[in-house]
Design a protein around this motif. Structure first.
Motif, PDB file in Angstrom:
ATOM      1  N   TYR A  45       0.846  -1.191   0.000  1.00  0.00           N
ATOM      2  CA  TYR A  45       0.000   0.000   0.000  1.00  0.00           C
ATOM      3  C   TYR A  45       0.874   1.230   0.000  1.00  0.00           C
ATOM      4  O   TYR A  45       1.845   1.285   0.753  1.00  0.00           O
ATOM      5  CB  TYR A  45      -0.892  -0.006   1.251  1.00  0.00           C
ATOM      6  CG  TYR A  45      -1.806   1.192   1.374  1.00  0.00           C
ATOM      7  CD1 TYR A  45      -3.059   1.195   0.752  1.00  0.00           C
ATOM      8  CD2 TYR A  45      -1.414   2.322   2.082  1.00  0.00           C
ATOM      9  CE1 TYR A  45      -3.898   2.296   0.864  1.00  0.00           C
ATOM     10  CE2 TYR A  45      -2.246   3.422   2.190  1.00  0.00           C
ATOM     11  CZ  TYR A  45      -3.490   3.400   1.579  1.00  0.00           C
ATOM     12  OH  TYR A  45      -4.323   4.488   1.675  1.00  0.00           O
ATOM     13  N   PRO A  46       0.677   2.181  -0.900  1.00  0.00           N
ATOM     14  CA  PRO A  46      -0.472   2.284  -1.818  1.00  0.00           C
ATOM     15  C   PRO A  46      -0.259   1.702  -3.217  1.00  0.00           C
ATOM     16  O   PRO A  46      -1.190   1.650  -3.997  1.00  0.00           O
ATOM     17  CB  PRO A  46      -0.671   3.796  -1.909  1.00  0.00           C
ATOM     18  CG  PRO A  46       0.721   4.346  -1.805  1.00  0.00           C
ATOM     19  CD  PRO A  46       1.449   3.440  -0.855  1.00  0.00           C
ATOM     20  N   THR A  47       0.991   1.273  -3.530  1.00  0.00           N
ATOM     21  CA  THR A  47       1.264   0.826  -4.899  1.00  0.00           C
ATOM     22  C   THR A  47       0.450  -0.411  -5.270  1.00  0.00           C
ATOM     23  O   THR A  47      -0.141  -0.490  -6.344  1.00  0.00           O
ATOM     24  CB  THR A  47       2.774   0.531  -5.068  1.00  0.00           C
ATOM     25  OG1 THR A  47       3.514   1.722  -4.775  1.00  0.00           O
ATOM     26  CG2 THR A  47       3.084   0.071  -6.479  1.00  0.00           C
ATOM     27  N   GLY A  48       0.461  -1.420  -4.398  1.00  0.00           N
ATOM     28  CA  GLY A  48      -0.352  -2.609  -4.647  1.00  0.00           C
ATOM     29  C   GLY A  48       0.371  -3.755  -5.296  1.00  0.00           C
ATOM     30  O   GLY A  48      -0.229  -4.790  -5.577  1.00  0.00           O
ATOM     31  N   TYR A  49       1.675  -3.622  -5.544  1.00  0.00           N
ATOM     32  CA  TYR A  49       2.420  -4.733  -6.126  1.00  0.00           C
ATOM     33  C   TYR A  49       3.920  -4.501  -5.934  1.00  0.00           C
ATOM     34  O   TYR A  49       4.367  -3.397  -5.626  1.00  0.00           O
ATOM     35  CB  TYR A  49       2.120  -4.898  -7.621  1.00  0.00           C
ATOM     36  CG  TYR A  49       2.395  -3.664  -8.464  1.00  0.00           C
ATOM     37  CD1 TYR A  49       3.676  -3.354  -8.898  1.00  0.00           C
ATOM     38  CD2 TYR A  49       1.363  -2.783  -8.797  1.00  0.00           C
ATOM     39  CE1 TYR A  49       3.931  -2.213  -9.639  1.00  0.00           C
ATOM     40  CE2 TYR A  49       1.610  -1.636  -9.539  1.00  0.00           C
ATOM     41  CZ  TYR A  49       2.896  -1.360  -9.957  1.00  0.00           C
ATOM     42  OH  TYR A  49       3.149  -0.221 -10.679  1.00  0.00           O
ATOM     43  N   TYR A  50       4.686  -5.570  -6.121  1.00  0.00           N
ATOM     44  CA  TYR A  50       6.139  -5.509  -6.139  1.00  0.00           C
ATOM     45  C   TYR A  50       6.612  -5.912  -7.529  1.00  0.00           C
ATOM     46  O   TYR A  50       6.102  -6.878  -8.104  1.00  0.00           O
ATOM     47  CB  TYR A  50       6.739  -6.471  -5.116  1.00  0.00           C
ATOM     48  CG  TYR A  50       6.556  -6.066  -3.669  1.00  0.00           C
ATOM     49  CD1 TYR A  50       7.558  -5.374  -2.977  1.00  0.00           C
ATOM     50  CD2 TYR A  50       5.390  -6.391  -2.978  1.00  0.00           C
ATOM     51  CE1 TYR A  50       7.393  -5.018  -1.643  1.00  0.00           C
ATOM     52  CE2 TYR A  50       5.231  -6.041  -1.641  1.00  0.00           C
ATOM     53  CZ  TYR A  50       6.233  -5.359  -0.982  1.00  0.00           C
ATOM     54  OH  TYR A  50       6.075  -5.010   0.329  1.00  0.00           O
ATOM     55  N   HIS A  51       7.588  -5.200  -8.066  1.00  0.00           N
ATOM     56  CA  HIS A  51       8.096  -5.568  -9.387  1.00  0.00           C
ATOM     57  C   HIS A  51       9.608  -5.746  -9.369  1.00  0.00           C
ATOM     58  O   HIS A  51      10.320  -5.142  -8.556  1.00  0.00           O
ATOM     59  CB  HIS A  51       7.694  -4.527 -10.444  1.00  0.00           C
ATOM     60  CG  HIS A  51       8.437  -3.217 -10.343  1.00  0.00           C
ATOM     61  ND1 HIS A  51       7.877  -2.089  -9.798  1.00  0.00           N
ATOM     62  CD2 HIS A  51       9.687  -2.860 -10.731  1.00  0.00           C
ATOM     63  CE1 HIS A  51       8.747  -1.088  -9.846  1.00  0.00           C
ATOM     64  NE2 HIS A  51       9.857  -1.522 -10.412  1.00  0.00           N
ATOM     65  N   ALA A  52      10.060  -6.607 -10.264  1.00  0.00           N
ATOM     66  CA  ALA A  52      11.488  -6.814 -10.487  1.00  0.00           C
ATOM     67  C   ALA A  52      11.889  -6.122 -11.783  1.00  0.00           C
ATOM     68  O   ALA A  52      11.074  -5.943 -12.687  1.00  0.00           O
ATOM     69  CB  ALA A  52      11.803  -8.307 -10.574  1.00  0.00           C
ATOM     70  N   THR A  53      13.137  -5.722 -11.873  1.00  0.00           N
ATOM     71  CA  THR A  53      13.670  -5.098 -13.080  1.00  0.00           C
ATOM     72  C   THR A  53      14.462  -6.125 -13.859  1.00  0.00           C
ATOM     73  O   THR A  53      15.427  -6.693 -13.338  1.00  0.00           O
ATOM     74  CB  THR A  53      14.560  -3.903 -12.723  1.00  0.00           C
ATOM     75  OG1 THR A  53      13.808  -2.964 -11.953  1.00  0.00           O
ATOM     76  CG2 THR A  53      15.082  -3.222 -13.982  1.00  0.00           C
TER      77      THR A  53
END
Length: 439
Positions: A45-53
């Motif tokens: 929160y608040p993004t709602g996700y985790y990302h990899a590069t």
């Protein structure tokens, strides 16, 4: 939320001139026992996700991919050209000159469990992927080079298959910009993890460590698996096909049973929140509400972050202002338990309310499946070991990489020593500020 992916085979017109020519051979992969580590960015929160590069193409370009252990297919928004591409951090991927053919086993895996039919052997492999949160991608499977950095600093360039998505839909609940695509880490043959194992790049082990402060890391291979302290549970091969199922569990709130037993449990990093099936959710919610009586927090409807929120006499600044009011939620398996402390199921909203990060899965079509999502993975290493068919977890500081060699922790404080970290990690792969400086 990316759990319960449905893929449909569909014959689409060739959307650009046919690929021609061959791609150059990949750089020979490294030692099969080596591990790849990737930086992770994001939050619940608040993004709602985790990302990899990830670095893809030749020359390589960076793309942000949502980490999803709940689906197999990796895909990028693709200028093929775009029929519908959504706002994203980077320009859509420009496809290279190698298609995955319809007869390829990877294409068959993408379309499982649907019947896979090809009009001709050289036909392209079209796909449509639909997620439970109403997100979707339509495209075609292609191959290109992925540049992956081992923990010793060397780079392997491997040719991997993934989706070139030229028509995307995103959930109404999400706000732009979105990621460039999805990193599918499920159990199918089309998964990047399976492909890396087939190429001899890494073992079929994937782990993530998601920080509650934002960020963390993702790894392929088993070199970053802690040598002790991990709670292991066998993967269930009978409960839910192609997903990381742990079998069934009994649900407790604190030391009290909810009387909900035999709950099929799945781990899914593509799901922001945790979802319990309708009956289990209602039982847990009822016990939780009874437990909160007399604790000077009150249900509020002023916050739309999540369906259930509590407010206090003044806004909460962090989870530590309220966590002592809530009991841990426990999932008991045959030989282990997975504990969700209050910080693993509550968020503090922008309004300063404490909101319940466990939702009713029946309302989004999950039926009897119970999905453990990112909110409950925070500050834990979660390991999906396909080699040994087991899933493990242990508390961790996800703001920094673990030490590979526990014996180097000479001061006995449980924290990695700077000298040992300088040696195996070098520049620290750009994940976090360097642990050491030059002498």
């Amino acid at each position: 939320m990316n759990f319960i992916t449905t893929l449909f085979f569909c014959v689409l017109p060739l959307f650009y001139a046919p690929f021609q020519g061959c791609y150059s051979a990949a750089t020979p992969p490294g030692d099969h026992t080596s591990s790849v580590v990737l930086p992770v960015t994001g939050n619940v929160y608040p993004t709602g996700y985790y990302h990899a590069t990830l670095s893809i193409g030749n020359p390589p370009k960076s793309y942000f991919l949502d980490i999803d252990t709940g689906s197999d297919l990796t895909w990028l928004q693709c200028d093929a050209p775009c029929t519908k591409c959504t706002p994203a951090p980077h320009k859509p991927y420009k496809p290279n000159k190698e298609l995955v053919e319809c007869m390829d086993p990877l294409c068959e895996s993408v379309h499982w469990p649907e019947t896979h039919q090809c009009q001709s052997p050289k036909e392209q492999c079209d796909y449509t992927v639909q997620y439970a949160d109403d997100g979707s991608s339509i495209g075609v499977l292609v191959k290109d080079s992925f540049s992956l950095q081992y923990i010793n600093g060397t780079v392997a360039k491997s040719i991997l298959a993934f989706g070139c998505g030229y028509n995307q839909e995103v959930p109404a609940s999400m706000n732009p910009p979105y990621t460039d695509g999805i990193l599918g880490l499920g159990l199918g043959k089309a998964s990047i993890l399976h492909q890396l194992r087939e190429l001899g790049v890494t073992r079929s082990v994937v782990g993530h460590c998601l920080s509650a402060k934002g960020g963390g890391y993702l790894f392929f291979g088993d070199q970053l698996v802690p040598s002790s302290g991990v709670v292991w549970t066998p993967m269930s091969t009978t409960e839910i096909e192609k997903h990381y199922s742990l079998g069934t569990a009994e649900l407790f709130l604190g030391g009290k049973t909810t009387r909900m037993k035999g709950l099929p449990i799945v781990f899914d990093s593509g799901s922001t929140y945790t979802y319990f099936s309708g009956e289990a959710y209602k039982a847990l919610y009822s016990m939780l509400m009874n437990d909160m009586k007399g604790k000077k927090v009150y249900i509020t409807n002023e916050d739309k972050s999540l369906p259930v929120c509590w407010k206090g006499s003044k806004p909460f600044k962090s989870i530590y202002d309220v966590k002592n009011l809530f009991e841990p939620i426990i999932l008991k398996f045959k030989k282990s338990k997975f504990q969700l402390n209050p910080e693993s199921y509550l968020i503090i909203s922008k309004n300063g309310n404490a909101c319940f990060g466990i939702l009713n899965g029946s309302e989004v079509g999950l039926e009897n499946i119970n999905v453990i999502g990112d909110i409950s993975f925070q500050d834990k290493i979660i390991i999906y070991d396909n080699e040994k068919q087991q899933i493990g977890w242990t508390p961790a500081n996800c703001n920094r990489l673990p030490n590979m060699d526990d014996d180097d922790d000479d001061d006995g404080d449980g924290e990695p020593d700077s000298a040992s970290l300088c040696k195996p990690y070098g520049s620290n792969l750009g994940i976090l500020p360097p642990y050491c400086t030059a002498n």
